[in-house]
Design an enzyme around this catalytic site. Structure first.
Site, PDB file in Angstrom:
ATOM      1  N   GLY A  92     -11.800   1.268   6.547  1.00  0.00           N
ATOM      2  CA  GLY A  92     -12.197   2.573   7.133  1.00  0.00           C
ATOM      3  C   GLY A  92     -11.194   4.207   6.709  1.00  0.00           C
ATOM      4  CG  ASP A 254     -11.382  -1.108  -0.071  1.00  0.00           C
ATOM      5  OD1 ASP A 254     -11.019  -2.586  -0.460  1.00  0.00           O
ATOM      6  OD2 ASP A 254     -11.098  -0.533   0.472  1.00  0.00           O
TER       7      ASP A 254
HETATM    8  P1  AMP Z   1      -6.505   2.237  -0.002  1.00  0.00           P
HETATM    9  O1  AMP Z   1      -5.680   1.918  -1.009  1.00  0.00           O
HETATM   10  O2  AMP Z   1      -6.280   3.830  -0.815  1.00  0.00           O
HETATM   11  O3  AMP Z   1      -7.945   1.670  -1.224  1.00  0.00           O
HETATM   12  O4  AMP Z   1      -6.433   3.080   1.061  1.00  0.00           O
HETATM   13  C1  AMP Z   1      -6.596   1.224   1.954  1.00  0.00           C
HETATM   14  C2  AMP Z   1      -6.950   1.706   3.161  1.00  0.00           C
HETATM   15  O5  AMP Z   1      -5.989   2.106   3.855  1.00  0.00           O
HETATM   16  C3  AMP Z   1      -7.917   2.644   3.296  1.00  0.00           C
HETATM   17  O6  AMP Z   1      -8.485   2.412   4.825  1.00  0.00           O
HETATM   18  C4  AMP Z   1      -7.190   3.763   3.521  1.00  0.00           C
HETATM   19  O7  AMP Z   1      -7.582   4.625   4.006  1.00  0.00           O
HETATM   20  C5  AMP Z   1      -5.755   3.625   4.472  1.00  0.00           C
HETATM   21  N1  AMP Z   1      -4.913   3.995   4.125  1.00  0.00           N
HETATM   22  C6  AMP Z   1      -4.298   4.125   3.060  1.00  0.00           C
HETATM   23  N2  AMP Z   1      -3.134   5.444   3.310  1.00  0.00           N
HETATM   24  C7  AMP Z   1      -2.763   5.789   4.311  1.00  0.00           C
HETATM   25  C8  AMP Z   1      -1.989   6.338   5.063  1.00  0.00           C
HETATM   26  N3  AMP Z   1      -1.637   7.315   4.687  1.00  0.00           N
HETATM   27  N4  AMP Z   1      -2.769   6.668   6.658  1.00  0.00           N
HETATM   28  C9  AMP Z   1      -3.418   5.459   6.220  1.00  0.00           C
HETATM   29  N5  AMP Z   1      -4.508   5.108   6.648  1.00  0.00           N
HETATM   30  C10 AMP Z   1      -3.870   5.278   5.250  1.00  0.00           C
HETATM   31 MG    MG Z   2      -9.805   2.948  -1.060  1.00  0.00          MG
END
Ligand code: AMP
Ligand code: MG
Length: 487
Positions: A92, A254
């Site tokens: 999410g 995702d």
């Molecule tokens: P990503 O690696 O950017 O695709 O992120 C994977 C998941 O981790 C997604 O659900 C992001 O919303 C969550 N996420 C990444 N960084 C953060 C953060 N600093 N705080 C909260 N959720 C995060």
């Molecule tokens: Mg992502």
């Protein structure tokens, strides 16, 4: 009441909240202390008819930091799941808020999302924030991709928050405004298929088709047609990545967009010397997302996508599996064909024929063997200007070069050949060393290198540009270069 759009309005729609409630959570961005504009994309703002931002920069600071919400917006974070490095997880928007949808000048509905905007119900252990540098990295690479003619989410602005975020060090915080055809991912379908009713899955699928694939609406086999279309867009997208040497770095389900845009610029990077096994991401230890494994992963992700649609393809599970398999079975041939056509175009060949395959593969062998720069090679080939390059004097290369010359002579007149080559082969890409250097400087408060690089990568097919040594990579830079997720 007049419904006409006033010049000063940001006219926000919220079509996503009409979907089943399990798909999102209503949540406001968390305000930031001292918002300052680091970069704002005027040309994109014009395309989105965001005239008020162009006229009053105070609004950019307020709205695009999340400190204020435009009238009519019902901000949400979207629920999704995903396979990360092959393993299923509930995810999410943990650090993003969808402010709503806008209509572009081209009459397309697009999402306006703030990223790095604070905690949401999906934040898990995260702080919901992002570093200024990582948001600027997404800004410059996504804009570069756009100008390389590759489908991508775009970046409207980055605001420095005036707050620190805590990673390994205390770093400047930033909020990015991302514009996307939508933020619907394979992982969104995984979430709906696992946690919602069959009716909700049908409703969601119809929403996606109406929004992204309206030409399918008359079909009586919507899920199958959707699978085919998403597959074709993914093939086109990944072929485009391979055209310019782009390595996404984290092709989890995702991070695979249903409308077929490049999304989530975390550990992505550009390959310099040609090597199909190139990986820069610090967490990709087994090369799952290496340069030339991207087509395989595209297939893997599409298989997951197909799995989410099985229950609505037919009532008979076995039959659904057969239908899905039949679609997926065409992936490899379709990919191979489109990839060869693209590679042929890089060589100035408009009409790819079977016989060109050998020449293309031989070139890639040579490029790997002699560690040839994947971008500069094609530019030099166009100019016929190989000077001082060791590999040029080898018999292997000379033989290849003769074959190529003969081949393009059959095909077209030379101005045609040059035209094709110039349209496929950028003279500039956002080289990793330039990006990192520019980011270091902006973080210290000097935007010059960043702006200069942004200008350069915004005109990548301009063969008149004098780029000097801008595209020469420092020796051994790649050997130690690493990229990171979630900063
Ligand atoms: P990503 O690696 O950017 O695709 O992120 C994977 C998941 O981790 C997604 O659900 C992001 O919303 C969550 N996420 C990444 N960084 C953060 C953060 N600093 N705080 C909260 N959720 C995060
Ligand atoms: Mg992502």
């Amino acid at each position: 009441m007049s419904l006409s759009k006033k010049k000063s309005d940001i006219y926000i729609q919220n079509s996503y909240i009409k979907l089943p409630q399990a798909l999102y959570s209503k949540v406001y961005p968390e305000p930031v202390k001292n918002p300052k504009i680091t970069i704002f994309n005027e040309s994109l703002a014009k395309d989105l008819e965001l005239n008020n931002f162009l006229e009053n920069t105070k609004l950019i600071k307020e709205y695009l930091s999340g400190n204020k919400i435009p009238k009519g917006s019902i901000p949400i974070s979207q629920a999704y799941a995903g396979h990360q490095f092959g393993h299923f997880t509930m995810l999410g928007d943990g650090r993003a808020v969808l402010i709503g949808e806008l209509t572009s000048k081209q009459n397309q509905l697009v999402d306006l999302q703030l990223k790095g905007s604070g905690r949401t119900p999906y934040s898990r252990q995260g702080d919901g924030r992002a570093t200024l540098v990582s948001m600027l990295r997404e800004y410059i690479i996504s804009e570069a991709m756009y100008y390389l003619n590759i489908p991508t989410t775009r970046s409207l602005s980055v605001i420095k928050t005036g707050e620190k975020v805590f990673r390994e060090d205390k770093l400047n915080g930033g909020v990015l405004t991302r514009i996307a055809s939508s933020h619907i991912r394979v992982g969104t379908f995984e979430y709906v298929a696992r946690t919602c009713s069959k009716n909700d899955l049908i409703r969601f699928t119809k929403y996606v088709i109406k929004r992204h694939f309206p030409s399918l609406l008359g079909s009586n086999q919507l899920p199958v047609e959707l699978l085919k279309e998403v597959m074709l867009r993914q093939i086109d997208l990944i072929v485009n990545w391979l055209r310019v040497g782009f390595i996404h770095g984290v092709m989890n389900t995702d991070n695979m967009s249903i409308p077929g845009e490049t999304i989530d610029y975390g550990p992505c990077a550009f390959m310099n010397k040609y090597n199909p096994d190139t990986v820069f991401s610090s967490i990709d230890r087994n090369g799952r997302y290496s340069f030339l494994n991207q087509p395989n992963i595209g297939y893997w992700n599409l298989s997951v996508f197909a799995g989410t649609l099985l229950s609505i393809m037919s009532d008979d599970k076995k039959k659904s599996l057969e239908i899905a398999k039949e679609v997926l079975n065409s992936y490899s041939e379709e990919f191979s064909y489109k990839w060869h056509v693209m590679m042929a175009k890089k060589l100035g060949i408009n009409q790819f024929v079977e016989n060109d395959k050998k020449m293309i593969l031989k070139l890639l062998d040579l490029m790997k063997k002699y560690s040839i720069d994947y971008t500069n090679f094609f530019v030099k080939l166009r100019w016929d200007a190989f000077t001082g390059e060791g590999f040029c004097d080898t018999i292997e290369f000379q033989d290849w070069y003769k074959l190529w010359k003969q081949r393009v002579q059959i095909e077209n007149n030379s101005s045609e050949v040059f035209k094709i080559m110039e349209s496929q082969n950028p003279i500039v890409i956002p080289r990793n060393h330039l990006v990192e250097n520019a980011l270091l400087e902006v973080d210290k408060g000097d935007n010059n290198s960043f702006n200069k690089l942004l200008k350069l990568v915004s005109d990548p097919f301009n063969y008149e540009l004098n780029i000097n040594n801008m595209q020469t990579v420092p020796d051994n830079f790649d050997e130690t270069y690493k990229t990171f997720c979630g900063t």
